[in-house]
Enzyme design. Structure first.
Site, PDB file in Angstrom:
ATOM      1  N   SER A 123      41.139  57.205  37.556  1.00 58.48           N
ATOM      2  CA  SER A 123      41.462  57.977  36.351  1.00 58.48           C
ATOM      3  C   SER A 123      41.174  59.445  36.639  1.00 58.48           C
ATOM      4  CB  SER A 123      40.571  57.502  35.198  1.00 58.48           C
ATOM      5  OG  SER A 123      40.570  58.448  34.143  1.00 58.48           O
TER       6      SER A 123
ATOM      7  N   TYR B  71      32.218  56.345  32.037  1.00 58.52           N
ATOM      8  CA  TYR B  71      33.499  55.886  32.604  1.00 58.52           C
ATOM      9  C   TYR B  71      33.856  56.747  33.825  1.00 58.52           C
ATOM     10  CZ  TYR B  71      38.635  55.068  32.474  1.00 58.52           C
ATOM     11  OH  TYR B  71      39.950  54.777  32.765  1.00 58.52           O
TER      12      TYR B  71
END
Ligand code: NAP
Length: 263
Positions: A154, A167
């Site tokens: 990501s 995250y």
């Protein structure tokens, strides 16, 4: 769509059908993973998808057609990883490509307030599952016959992001894992990653649902990503056309990162 030639000769004694390439896509029952599975099956690759919800997995397999199978389980469970690889090799006789797509973000907020045990859980889902699947695929098939691995990271793994720190730390680790494995598994196995910005899926809907137009306006290409955007890059990275690419992270962000740091 990127065509694909088989990367390796099939093992001696296998039937003709065993020449058709095979991919495992973790978390392939919806969202980005299902988009990847659709593109790979459309180019003729047989695809095994995974996910925890058996019903959703069965529906996705039915949609993908006869070149697909599903194995339900948790991506970070070593027994599930072993089962997936064993099923694929038993039924299809090869495992050319591994797409580590399953991931999630159960923690939201400032990183400093995240309980270490919760961060360990995010690591388990986003990093150890990819590592475990890569180990199983390597030992059972890829070490001898070659292939490729693509990890779905990501843009949160490329820098700091408000409320997504836990995250982001795990997605950064996934990028380093990609580089480390690329070095160790070459020349037979190529290992790459993709790092998408916001892609319209259930997982990301909280980031744009309130005002998609306003969020999209921040992207130079003036739209958010869709699963097909990621699938196209993954299809390329698993194709023969990408045979000199390893250890790379392809940023898929509609231009969001352009000009960063100039303000
Ligand atoms: N959407 C975005 O904006 C975006 C951006 C950058 C990166 N990503 C990454 O892209 C990947 C896919 O995200 P997505 O947006 O497509 O999410 P999604 O729509 O929520 O789909 C997630 C898929 O993974 C499965 N899954 C989730 N947790 C799992 C687990 N522990 N074990 C096995 N399967 C699991 C889900 O099925 P079950 O729920 O049935 O298990 C589903 O098939 C993730 O790694 C995510 O971090 C997404």
């Amino acid at each position: 769509m990127w065509p694909e030639a088989p990367l390796t000769e099939p093992p001696p004694g296998k039937p003709e059908e065993a020449e058709t390439p095979v991919a495992v896509v973790t978390g392939g029952s919806r969202g980005i993973g299902l988009g990847i599975a659709r593109v790979l099956t459309a180019r003729g690759t047989r695809v095994c998808i995974t996910g925890r919800d058996q019903q959703r997995l069965a529906e996705a397999v039915a949609e993908l057609g006869p070149g697909a199978m599903g194995v339900a389980g948790k991506a970070h469970d070593p027994a599930h990883q072993a089962e997936v690889v064993e099923r694929v090799l038993t039924d299809w006789g090869r495992l050319d490509h591994l797409v580590n797509n399953a991931g999630g973000n159960p923690v939201f907020g400032p990183l400093i307030d995240v309980e270490p045990a919760s961060l360990a859980k995010v690591f388990e889902i986003n990093v150890l599952s990819a590592f475990g699947f890569a180990r199983h695929a390597w030992h059972a098939w890829q070490r001898e016959y070659g292939g490729s691995v693509v990890n779905v990271s990501s843009i949160a793994g490329l820098g700091a992001a408000p409320f997504l720190g836990g995250y982001g730390v795990t997605k950064a680790a996934l990028i380093n894992l990609t580089e480390q494995l690329a070095l160790e598994l070459a020349p037979g196995v190529r290992v790459n990653a993709v790092a998408p910005a916001v892609v319209k899926t259930r997982f990301a809907s909280a980031l744009y649902a309130a005002d998609e137009e306003a969020v999209a306006a921040g992207y130079p290409l003036k739209r958010l990503g869709v699963p097909e955007d990621v699938a196209g890059a993954v299809a390329f990275l698993t194709s023969a056309e990408a045979s000199w690419i390893t250890g790379q992270t392809f940023v898929l962000d509609g231009g969001l990162g352009l000009g960063a740091g100039l303000g």
